[in-house]
Design an enzyme around this catalytic site. Structure first.
Site, PDB file in Angstrom:
ATOM      1  N   ASP A  72      -7.144   4.524  -4.253  1.00 10.67           N
ATOM      2  CA  ASP A  72      -7.773   4.392  -2.932  1.00 10.67           C
ATOM      3  C   ASP A  72      -8.347   5.782  -2.660  1.00 10.67           C
ATOM      4  O   ASP A  72      -8.569   6.560  -3.604  1.00 10.67           O
ATOM      5  CB  ASP A  72      -6.743   3.960  -1.865  1.00 10.67           C
ATOM      6  CG  ASP A  72      -7.388   3.556  -0.532  1.00 10.67           C
ATOM      7  OD1 ASP A  72      -7.924   2.445  -0.434  1.00 10.67           O
ATOM      8  OD2 ASP A  72      -7.384   4.377   0.413  1.00 10.67           O
ATOM      9  N   LYS A  98       0.876  -1.188   0.000  1.00 14.01           N
ATOM     10  CA  LYS A  98       0.000   0.000   0.000  1.00 14.01           C
ATOM     11  C   LYS A  98       0.901   1.222   0.000  1.00 14.01           C
ATOM     12  O   LYS A  98       2.042   1.159   0.466  1.00 14.01           O
ATOM     13  CB  LYS A  98      -0.883  -0.006   1.258  1.00 14.01           C
ATOM     14  CG  LYS A  98      -2.097   0.871   1.170  1.00 14.01           C
ATOM     15  CD  LYS A  98      -3.277   0.183   0.491  1.00 14.01           C
ATOM     16  CE  LYS A  98      -4.438   1.146   0.307  1.00 14.01           C
ATOM     17  NZ  LYS A  98      -5.665   0.449  -0.129  1.00 14.01           N
TER      18      LYS A  98
HETATM   19  P1  NDP Z   1     -12.978   8.056  -2.299  1.00  8.86           P
HETATM   20  O1  NDP Z   1     -11.880   9.025  -2.152  1.00  8.86           O
HETATM   21  O2  NDP Z   1     -13.604   7.861  -3.634  1.00  8.86           O
HETATM   22  O3  NDP Z   1     -14.156   8.384  -1.274  1.00  8.86           O
HETATM   23  C1  NDP Z   1     -13.911   8.422   0.097  1.00  8.86           C
HETATM   24  C2  NDP Z   1     -15.176   8.858   0.802  1.00  8.86           C
HETATM   25  O4  NDP Z   1     -14.993   8.733   2.220  1.00  8.86           O
HETATM   26  C3  NDP Z   1     -15.523  10.314   0.561  1.00  8.86           C
HETATM   27  O5  NDP Z   1     -16.911  10.468   0.648  1.00  8.86           O
HETATM   28  C4  NDP Z   1     -14.813  11.006   1.718  1.00  8.86           C
HETATM   29  O6  NDP Z   1     -15.349  12.261   2.056  1.00  8.86           O
HETATM   30  C5  NDP Z   1     -15.029  10.037   2.827  1.00  8.86           C
HETATM   31  N1  NDP Z   1     -13.946  10.170   3.803  1.00  8.86           N
HETATM   32  C6  NDP Z   1     -12.616  10.099   3.572  1.00  8.86           C
HETATM   33  N2  NDP Z   1     -11.909  10.312   4.691  1.00  8.86           N
HETATM   34  C7  NDP Z   1     -12.830  10.504   5.655  1.00  8.86           C
HETATM   35  C8  NDP Z   1     -12.735  10.770   7.038  1.00  8.86           C
HETATM   36  N3  NDP Z   1     -11.543  10.872   7.656  1.00  8.86           N
HETATM   37  N4  NDP Z   1     -13.897  10.903   7.717  1.00  8.86           N
HETATM   38  C9  NDP Z   1     -15.106  10.794   7.108  1.00  8.86           C
HETATM   39  N5  NDP Z   1     -15.242  10.558   5.796  1.00  8.86           N
HETATM   40  C10 NDP Z   1     -14.132  10.415   5.082  1.00  8.86           C
HETATM   41  O7  NDP Z   1     -12.408   6.657  -1.727  1.00  8.86           O
HETATM   42  P2  NDP Z   1     -12.946   5.189  -1.973  1.00  8.86           P
HETATM   43  O8  NDP Z   1     -14.419   5.197  -2.097  1.00  8.86           O
HETATM   44  O9  NDP Z   1     -12.124   4.570  -3.012  1.00  8.86           O
HETATM   45  O10 NDP Z   1     -12.523   4.488  -0.589  1.00  8.86           O
HETATM   46  C11 NDP Z   1     -13.403   4.419   0.534  1.00  8.86           C
HETATM   47  C12 NDP Z   1     -12.940   3.306   1.474  1.00  8.86           C
HETATM   48  O11 NDP Z   1     -12.943   2.054   0.759  1.00  8.86           O
HETATM   49  C13 NDP Z   1     -11.504   3.458   2.018  1.00  8.86           C
HETATM   50  O12 NDP Z   1     -11.453   2.911   3.321  1.00  8.86           O
HETATM   51  C14 NDP Z   1     -10.690   2.574   1.073  1.00  8.86           C
HETATM   52  O13 NDP Z   1      -9.489   2.138   1.666  1.00  8.86           O
HETATM   53  C15 NDP Z   1     -11.665   1.429   0.866  1.00  8.86           C
HETATM   54  N6  NDP Z   1     -11.420   0.622  -0.318  1.00  8.86           N
HETATM   55  C16 NDP Z   1     -11.407   1.176  -1.568  1.00  8.86           C
HETATM   56  C17 NDP Z   1     -11.199   0.392  -2.674  1.00  8.86           C
HETATM   57  C18 NDP Z   1     -11.288   0.931  -4.065  1.00  8.86           C
HETATM   58  O14 NDP Z   1     -11.245   0.125  -4.998  1.00  8.86           O
HETATM   59  N7  NDP Z   1     -11.426   2.222  -4.272  1.00  8.86           N
HETATM   60  C19 NDP Z   1     -10.888  -1.045  -2.537  1.00  8.86           C
HETATM   61  C20 NDP Z   1     -11.015  -1.553  -1.185  1.00  8.86           C
HETATM   62  C21 NDP Z   1     -11.241  -0.720  -0.137  1.00  8.86           C
HETATM   63  P3  NDP Z   1     -14.569  13.616   1.640  1.00  8.86           P
HETATM   64  O15 NDP Z   1     -14.915  13.826   0.211  1.00  8.86           O
HETATM   65  O16 NDP Z   1     -15.087  14.652   2.553  1.00  8.86           O
HETATM   66  O17 NDP Z   1     -13.094  13.330   1.855  1.00  8.86           O
END
Ligand code: NDP
Length: 449
Positions: A162, A122
């Site tokens: 991510d 990662k």
């Molecule tokens: P994105 O950047 O597309 O979206 C992240 C979302 O989570 C946004 O709505 C963001 O809000 C919110 N967020 C981020 N940080 C925080 C925080 N500290 N507190 C509250 N809300 C938060 O990311 P993904 O959708 O790709 O990833 C989301 C989760 O899924 C993560 O944990 C990631 O590790 C996991 N994941 C993702 C994969 C992928 O293929 N993309 C695969 C496996 C797991 P804001 O816009 O305000 O930051």
């Protein structure tokens, strides 16, 4: 086990998220070590918790006014026993070495569960893309890749997206890799379709999680049809989770970002989801704007000092945390139980604190841990790598079908591994045990390296 854990804590006392991830796995695999005394002699726990390589580097870049900024870049290459390192890049101001180490550690077990040949890694940076122009993001990505390119390659280490790293960032990163190395290879996944991406990769984590949840419900002879669902986040994983839940007849009433959440009692539909996708992916706006567009929905700003998140107190049947780590604490978990939730399935990595997980298990909630339930993303990344190697494209239906099969297989593996150790129905123990055993056996086969 206690001695090993305390020496990990003593060595890096500030790495709280990493300790949390390690402790959870250690608790689950204790019976495996008891049954295999050789594992202790071979110090497998000490070896699997120590990254094979940690890379940290300076990333200087210019903003649009010519001001120079300096961020920190990371890549943790955790374990390559079953394949080249594979795992995403996260760009978010909260990124530290501890966060990247916990994510890399989780990735080892997740990748093992997919049955594809991928080790765990990662990376990322404390760079915040929010509010930055495309030019600023491009210059940051180029300087980040100027260093990272020395350490990665299509047979060595294959990053992906991510939090904060979507198709725009993958494009800039790939462009710089290609220029510096003078090669067009599948060194990153999550690429755009026209230059090596796979159909269904953007959808895969969200879709895969919902397929996993459907399998869990099927054990109790239930489906998602008519069930009210709480979803957090509004990024890649949340968006496609909502799309699949709607397709399977579920009703989604919440979405969030790091400032607050919206509650839409009428439920989202395809048009509202299309609005959210445009808002978040094109306009890069905030989720509060949803309540402006759909006045019957309410926006609730979440005070970070509050001891719980009111999103998780709404009455519902299922909960899908898809934002970030530790977003559900013990009190939130108790609220979920009190408001009738019977299934929690994790799209995010480690979104539930250890106290929250205990509440789920004690109350016999169907609990799908992230390392199993969100493995669809990396699984389709593995399929993207396969297509890149063969220089061909599989149709959408074929990739989706493979994804469904993989999620079904992971679900079955979790149940079987848990049952083998007398822990029937415990998906967390099953995921950790199955992921662990395969990687440890491969490490032992390959000797002390
Ligand atoms: P994105 O950047 O597309 O979206 C992240 C979302 O989570 C946004 O709505 C963001 O809000 C919110 N967020 C981020 N940080 C925080 C925080 N500290 N507190 C509250 N809300 C938060 O990311 P993904 O959708 O790709 O990833 C989301 C989760 O899924 C993560 O944990 C990631 O590790 C996991 N994941 C993702 C994969 C992928 O293929 N993309 C695969 C496996 C797991 P804001 O816009 O305000 O930051």
């Amino acid at each position: 086990m206690e001695t090993i854990f305390s020496s990990i804590v003593q060595r890096d006392p500030q790495e709280k998220e990493f300790h949390q991830a390690v402790q959870e796995v250690m608790q689950s695999v204790r019976p495996v070590l008891d049954r295999n005394p050789e594992f202790r002699r071979q110090a497998v726990m000490e070896r699997i918790t120590e990254p094979e390589r940690v890379i940290m580097f300076r990333v200087p870049w210019n903003d649009d006014q010519g001001q120079v900024h300096v961020n920190r870049g990371f890549r943790v290459e955790m374990n390559s026993a079953i394949g080249p390192y594979k795992g995403g890049l996260r760009f978010h101001p909260s990124v530290t070495l501890s966060i990247i180490k916990f994510l890399a550690f989780e990735q080892v077990f997740k990748n093992s569960l997919t049955t594809l040949s991928m080790g765990g890694g990662k990376g990322g940076s404390d760079f915040n893309p929010k509010g930055r122009s495309d030019g600023e993001v491009m210059r940051f990505c180029q300087n980040f890749m100027a260093e990272l390119q020395r350490h990665i390659g299509s047979n060595t280490d294959i990053p992906a997206g991510d939090i904060g790293v979507g198709s725009r960032e993958i494009g800039y990163l790939f462009g710089m890799y290609k220029k510096l190395r003078n090669e067009f290879t599948g060194v990153l996944t999550g690429k755009s379709l026209d230059w090596g991406g796979s159909l269904i990769r953007p959808e895969s984590t969200g879709y895969g999680m919902v397929y996993f949840a459907a399998e869990m419900l099927a054990i109790r002879e239930q489906t998602l049809e008519g069930r009210t669902c709480l979803v957090s986040g509004s990024g890649n994983v949340a968006q496609f989770a909502v799309e699949k839940i709607l397709e399977l007849g579920g009703r989604v009433v919440t979405l969030s970002d790091s400032s607050g959440y919206v509650f839409d009692e009428e439920g989202l539909d395809r048009d509202k989801l299309a609005y959210v996708m445009h808002l978040k992916n094109i306009r890069r706006g905030r989720i509060r704007e949803y309540a402006g567009k759909y006045p019957r929905a309410v926006y609730v700003e979440v005070d970070p000092e509050l001891d719980h998140n009111p999103l998780w107190a709404h009455h519902a049947d299922c909960a899908f945390p898809c934002a970030t780590q530790n977003e559900i604490n013990e009190k939130d978990a108790q609220n979920l139980v009190n408001s009738g939730v019977s299934l929690v399935c994790e799209g995010a990595n480690m979104p539930s604190t250890p106290g929250a997980v205990k509440v789920f298990l004690d109350n016999r909630i169907l609990y799908g841990p992230g390392k199993a339930a969100n493995a669809g993303g990396v699984a389709v990344s593995g399929l993207e790598m396969a297509q890149n190697s063969m220089r061909l494209h599989w149709p959408r239906e074929e990739v989706d079908q493979r994804l469904q099969q993989i999620m079904k297989r992971i679900h079955r593996t979790c149940l079987n591994s848990a049952a083998e150790y007398g822990l029937e129905g415990n998906y967390l123990a099953g995921a950790n045990i199955a992921g662990f055993v395969k990687v440890v056996n491969a490490m032992l086969d390959q000797g002390l390296v």
